[in-house]
Design an enzyme around this catalytic site. Structure first.
Site, PDB file in Angstrom:
ATOM      1  CG  HIS A 122      35.928  39.965  39.485  1.00 57.62           C
ATOM      2  ND1 HIS A 122      35.835  39.207  40.621  1.00 57.62           N
ATOM      3  CD2 HIS A 122      36.328  39.124  38.507  1.00 57.62           C
ATOM      4  CE1 HIS A 122      36.181  37.953  40.336  1.00 57.62           C
ATOM      5  NE2 HIS A 122      36.490  37.881  39.059  1.00 57.62           N
ATOM      6  CG  ASP A 199      39.991  44.621  41.242  1.00 56.33           C
ATOM      7  OD1 ASP A 199      41.101  44.157  40.920  1.00 56.33           O
ATOM      8  OD2 ASP A 199      38.931  43.972  41.153  1.00 56.33           O
ATOM      9  CD  GLN A 202      41.542  41.008  34.216  1.00 57.77           C
ATOM     10  OE1 GLN A 202      42.322  41.001  33.272  1.00 57.77           O
ATOM     11  NE2 GLN A 202      41.055  39.889  34.739  1.00 57.77           N
ATOM     12  CE  LYS A 225      42.692  37.721  37.763  1.00 63.73           C
ATOM     13  NZ  LYS A 225      41.774  36.939  36.951  1.00 63.73           N
ATOM     14  CB  CYS A 363      33.565  36.629  38.295  1.00 62.50           C
ATOM     15  SG  CYS A 363      33.980  34.914  38.495  1.00 62.50           S
TER      16      CYS A 363
HETATM   17  N1  PMP Z   1      39.039  41.630  40.096  1.00 60.13           N
HETATM   18  C1  PMP Z   1      39.126  41.515  38.760  1.00 60.13           C
HETATM   19  C2  PMP Z   1      38.907  42.734  37.917  1.00 60.13           C
HETATM   20  C3  PMP Z   1      39.415  40.274  38.186  1.00 60.13           C
HETATM   21  O1  PMP Z   1      39.493  40.161  36.865  1.00 60.13           O
HETATM   22  C4  PMP Z   1      39.628  39.157  39.032  1.00 60.13           C
HETATM   23  C5  PMP Z   1      39.928  37.791  38.446  1.00 60.13           C
HETATM   24  N2  PMP Z   1      39.162  37.421  37.360  1.00 60.13           N
HETATM   25  C6  PMP Z   1      39.533  39.341  40.407  1.00 60.13           C
HETATM   26  C7  PMP Z   1      39.241  40.585  40.903  1.00 60.13           C
HETATM   27  C8  PMP Z   1      39.762  38.202  41.358  1.00 60.13           C
HETATM   28  O2  PMP Z   1      41.087  37.766  41.275  1.00 60.13           O
HETATM   29  P1  PMP Z   1      41.555  36.445  42.028  1.00 60.13           P
HETATM   30  O3  PMP Z   1      40.603  35.374  41.609  1.00 60.13           O
HETATM   31  O4  PMP Z   1      42.942  36.214  41.498  1.00 60.13           O
HETATM   32  O5  PMP Z   1      41.514  36.709  43.476  1.00 60.13           O
END
Ligand code: PMP
Length: 406
Positions: A122, A199, A202, A225, A363
């Site tokens: 991401h 990270d 997910q 999430k 993203c």
């Molecule tokens: N890493 C991953 C794998 C994600 O899916 C996301 C959110 N889509 C993020 C980081 C960023 O998370 P946040 O916007 O809650 O900071």
């Protein structure tokens, strides 16, 4: 016995209609809905307990502090960390990764050093490291993926050099659903004396995550999430790193003593929690973790895995539908395109039928570049989704094809 209809009643947002149709919420990868216990916890905290933490000696401040610190303990137990002070509350995954990239980078990274990421990260796990490279003159090395969305592990193993300083890798891809073999990858990294940031944005909501078993050095995730509030997140770090790393931000609560000549920093975890933190978010997050524990994390994992298999089977019956992310080891993220139909057109029609899916790059632009596409439709499942909802998505996709004449 996992009773999805009973669970659905715990989520007020799911009870509504959208454009006259019952809402089908399949955008859980972006953010999840909140059970009533979380909403009520936030309500009751603001109604009865709200007060600035760590600073007051009065009744409310002590109560708020106790709840905040017990939320930290709840997170520690949920991910099986060794110490409460290894849990830092942040604003979310993005804030957690930025914090590590800055603090770890300040302490350990110099010009010419290398950071290993993967092609499926991401943007939140790319850009902070790029910014570090701009500041320090270090460079990124990228583990490639194959066309199923699996990492090329043989390439990965050859990537380590004496200049490698950290591996930062997603546990589960938000664009493809792939579950990466992080435990084995951490072993490889450690054999090369390289620490690992995982990270978990997910992964943590879909199964049991045990940071002690994984032996990761950092693990990050977002409250929103995992059925908790937005604006709260977690940075888990092993004590030895957090002790050595300099703080990311300066301000209140992260200090022991301040004079104009010199400031001494507070002990862990407060060293990394400058300013008034989102203590209400932390308490709400703890309520979400309690809810998941009571529902049964193994049961959730099992139910979601069956639903994912069903969804793949059903959607693959749509002629011309192509999946992106076909790893044998994946969670309920279904990224796809339909021949000759732009994702935005399909997404807009589906929306009018009451179905929320995500369109775009999610993203994760490098993933889209790998496949030479500008985005996908993404249905991401949660444990409150049902087979009936998948059937309705299937029918909606047939309608899209019919309307757009393919
Ligand atoms: N890493 C991953 C794998 C994600 O899916 C996301 C959110 N889509 C993020 C980081 C960023 O998370 P946040 O916007 O809650 O900071």
């Amino acid at each position: 016995m996992f009773d999805v209809e009973k669970i659905r009643k715990d989520f007020p947002v799911l009870q509504q209609k959208v454009y006259g149709n019952p809402l089908i919420y399949l955008d859980n990868g972006a953010t999840s809905q909140k059970p009533r216990v979380v909403i009520e916890k936030i309500n009751s905290f603001y109604s009865l307990t709200n007060s600035s933490i760590h600073r007051g000696i009065h009744f409310l401040s002590e109560q708020a502090t106790t709840e905040y610190e017990s939320a930290r303990n709840r997170v520690k137990e949920f991910i099986n960390a060794e110490h409460d002070h290894e849990i830092i509350f942040t604003a979310g995954t993005t804030a957690s990764i930025n914090s590590v990239a800055f603090s770890f980078g300040e302490k350990y990274i110099k010009a010419g050093d290398e950071i290993i990421l993967t092609e499926m990260e991401h943007h939140a796990n790319i850009v902070p490291w790029q910014m570090l490279c701009d500041r320090k003159g270090c460079k990124l090395k990228i583990v490639p993926i194959d066309d199923n969305g699996d990492l090329l592990l043989e390439d990965f193993e050859k990537m380590f050099t004496p200049k490698t300083r950290i591996l930062a890798i997603t546990h589960v891809s938000n664009a493809l659903g792939t579950i990466n073999p992080v435990r084995e990858m951490i072993k490889t990294a450690h054999a090369n004396n390289v620490p690992v940031l995982v990270d978990g944005a997910q992964s943590i909501q879909h199964g049991v995550v045990d940071v002690s078993d994984l032996d990761c050095d950092f693990f990050v995730f977002s409250g929103h999430k995992i059925y908790g509030p937005t604006g709260i997140g977690v940075l888990y770090g092993k004590e030895k790193w957090l002790e050595e790393m300099p703080p990311y931000q300066g301000g209140g609560d992260m200090i022991k003593n301040v004079t104009f000549e010199k400031t001494t920093y507070n002990d862990l975890p407060f060293k990394f929690e400058a300013g008034t933190t989102n203590y209400v978010g932390a308490v709400g997050l703890a309520a979400a973790l309690d809810y998941l524990t009571e529902t049964g994390r193994e049961e959730i994992e099992e139910y979601e895995s069956e639903l994912t298999g069903y969804a793949h089977g059903k959607l693959s019956q749509v002629e011309g539908l192509k999946f992106f992310g076909t790893s044998a080891n994946k969670i309920g993220i279904l990224s796809f395109l339909i021949d000759g139909i732009h994702q935005y057109d399909a997404g807009m029609i589906i929306d009018k039928l009451g179905i929320a899916v995500r369109t775009g790059t999610h993203c994760a632009q490098p993933v889209m570049d790998h496949f030479g596409i500008d985005g996908t439709l993404r249905a991401s499942l949660a444990f409150y989704n049902t087979k009936d909802e998948i059937d309705r998505l299937y029918e909606a996709l047939l309608k899209v094809k019919q309307m757009l004449g393919t």
